[in-house]
Design an enzyme around this catalytic site. Structure first.
Site, PDB file in Angstrom:
ATOM      1  N   ASP A   1       9.755  -2.915   4.353  1.00  0.00           N
ATOM      2  CA  ASP A   1       8.652  -3.719   4.885  1.00  0.00           C
ATOM      3  C   ASP A   1       7.467  -2.787   5.105  1.00  0.00           C
ATOM      4  O   ASP A   1       7.613  -1.565   5.131  1.00  0.00           O
ATOM      5  CB  ASP A   1       9.048  -4.421   6.188  1.00  0.00           C
TER       6      ASP A   1
ATOM      7  N   GLU B   1      11.281  -2.675  10.080  1.00  0.00           N
ATOM      8  CA  GLU B   1      10.962  -1.431  10.785  1.00  0.00           C
ATOM      9  C   GLU B   1       9.584  -1.489  11.440  1.00  0.00           C
ATOM     10  O   GLU B   1       9.402  -1.066  12.584  1.00  0.00           O
ATOM     11  CB  GLU B   1      11.042  -0.245   9.807  1.00  0.00           C
TER      12      GLU B   1
END
Length: 485
Positions: A108, A179
């Site tokens: 991400d 994250e």
């Protein structure tokens, strides 16, 4: 154990393959960067899901066994419920003679828009010549944080397979898609898998940080923690013409409290706060001397006229291994253009302390509360004081003499021809601490991005040099780890 000549000819063969397949590796990165896998903005969650599917597919192509672990959903502050992206647990090789290395990465990214000041479209990987003609830069969101390093690791593994070489280690992969939004659900998963998936893991490697210099490689062995505080004063809004001069104003109380936290040299004024900071050893001090760090370059990057300290060593010590306190803002105070003659009723000051080994979060909280209550009591104010700590993350520290760091150091020397800087990170890397605490395994941070990679900011990039040499570094590292066993 291989002889050094057979080992170096093997490395040559591997490095030649990586050089010859540069354009394929860049094409892979282009495909990954094109996915707007921003985990922060709810409307892009389906893109994150698509990115997880791409990563799963890439690992399956390697021949890995891949398990997508469903983490359920989470609720946003506005009540909206969103599915959490699954976490990928991958496994390749089960040779009991080989050590097992687990790689953690995330796919991400931080939000990015062209109009935020990017020179190119953030989701189109664009190659542009750098200042030095030899350095070509690959610009795109996620190029360095963290899609580039994840692919470099996968491509290094792929190289052994393509050349039909025996795998030097057993590989495990943990790849997540949250994250940048706080790794929701990851810690619980690690705890659940600790006795099974992680039971045979020897080492954990994370490549989600940067070098300290633009040219010299680094190994990261520590990061600071972070404790965030809210300090609240107040009652109800009043008019300054009617009440100014006859009451205890909450904002004046708050400013006095915030002003009591740090002096003009940057030293924290909270009694006892430095008591448990680990003493600086001679061995550690020596690590700082050889570090390549350009004060002027760093000053220009920050856009400041001068630092609090004048030497490289002092600056790095205060950035990495001493605590710092920063004030972030005041909620409830009038902050729009123009003037509004109000005495704000309730104001909340927000500050944080980056804490270091061996500071204890609960002790830090107690010291902060006692200090603020003591300062407040001397003001004889009838306003209410409330101190809270909504967030606390612990620092992380590894031992640079561990076998893992020795293997990485040798691999860096092989690929880059010089020893790395051993560095810490002044910010907080919760995932390193989380893996170490939950699994009790050796954890290492092995960055491949240069200091000017611009993670989280506009024009994020990885140079072609760092991406390709980083792939070689990972391959050389696999060979070095296998030699230790």
């Amino acid at each position: 154990v291989m002889s050094s000549s057979s080992s170096s000819s093997l490395e040559m063969e591997i490095f030649q393959y990586i050089d010859a397949h540069q354009s394929d590796f860049i094409k892979d990165l282009k495909e990954w960067v094109a996915v707007e896998s921003d985990s922060v903005q709810p409307h892009l969650r389906k893109e994150v899901m698509q990115m997880m599917a791409l990563a799963e597919d890439r690992l399956a192509t390697l021949g890995a066994t891949v398990n997508l672990v469903n983490l359920g959903s989470h609720q946003l502050p506005d009540g909206q419920v969103l599915p959490l992206p699954p976490v990928i647990l991958g496994e390749l090789g089960k040779d009991p003679q080989n050590p097992t290395v687990c790689f953690y990465g995330h796919v991400d990214v931080q939000p990015a828009k062209k109009e935020d000041g990017w020179d190119t479209d953030p989701y189109t990987l664009t190659e542009i010549d750098g200042v030095h003609l030899l350095i070509r830069n690959l610009y795109g969101r996620g190029a360095t944080d963290n899609k580039g390093p994840v692919l470099a690791w996968i491509n290094a593994v792929e190289t052994f397979r393509a050349l039909k070489l025996a795998m030097p280690v057993n590989f495990k992969f943990v790849i997540e898609g949250m994250e940048e939004a706080g790794s929701l659900g990851l810690e619980k998963l690690l705890e659940e898998e600790n006795q099974s998936f992680f039971s045979d893991v020897d080492y954990i490697v994370i490549s989600d940080s940067l070098w300290l210099s633009n040219k010299k490689p680094a190994l990261t062995y520590g990061s600071r923690g972070n404790a965030c505080f809210f300090v609240e004063c107040g009652s109800k809004d009043l008019h300054s013409g009617t009440f100014g001069g006859i009451i205890h104003e909450p904002l004046l109380d708050l400013i006095a409290l915030l002003d009591s936290l740090v002096d003009s040299t940057g030293r924290i004024q909270i009694p006892g706060i430095y008591d448990s900071v680990a003493a600086l050893t001679e061995e550690e001090r020596r690590l700082y001397e050889s570090i390549e760090f350009d004060l002027e370059e760093h000053r220009n990057n920050c856009g400041v006229k001068k630092f609090l300290y004048g030497t490289k060593e002092e600056i790095l010590l205060h950035l990495w291994r001493y605590p710092s306190l920063s004030i972030h803002g005041i909620e409830g105070a009038f902050h729009e253009p123009g003037i509004k003659t109000v005495i704000p009723a309730k104001v909340v000051g927000k500050f944080s302390i980056r804490q270091v080994p061996n500071m204890d979060l609960s002790v830090v909280k107690k010291q902060v509360v006692e200090h603020l209550e003591s300062v407040f009591s001397k003001r004889n104010s009838p306003n209410k004081l409330k101190v809270s700590m909504p967030l606390g993350a612990k620092p992380w520290l590894a031992d640079v003499n561990d076998l893992l760091y020795k293997a990485a150091r040798r691999a860096i020397k092989t690929v880059f021809g010089e020893d790395p800087d051993f560095i810490r990170d002044g910010s907080t890397i919760p995932v390193a601490r989380m893996f170490q605490t939950v699994t009790q395994k050796q954890v290492m941070m092995l960055p491949i991005g240069a200091a000017d990679a611009g993670e989280h900011s506009q024009n994020e990039k990885i140079s072609r040099h760092n991406y390709i040499e980083g792939t070689k570094l990972f391959a050389a590292f696999f060979l070095e780890i296998s030699k230790l066993h």
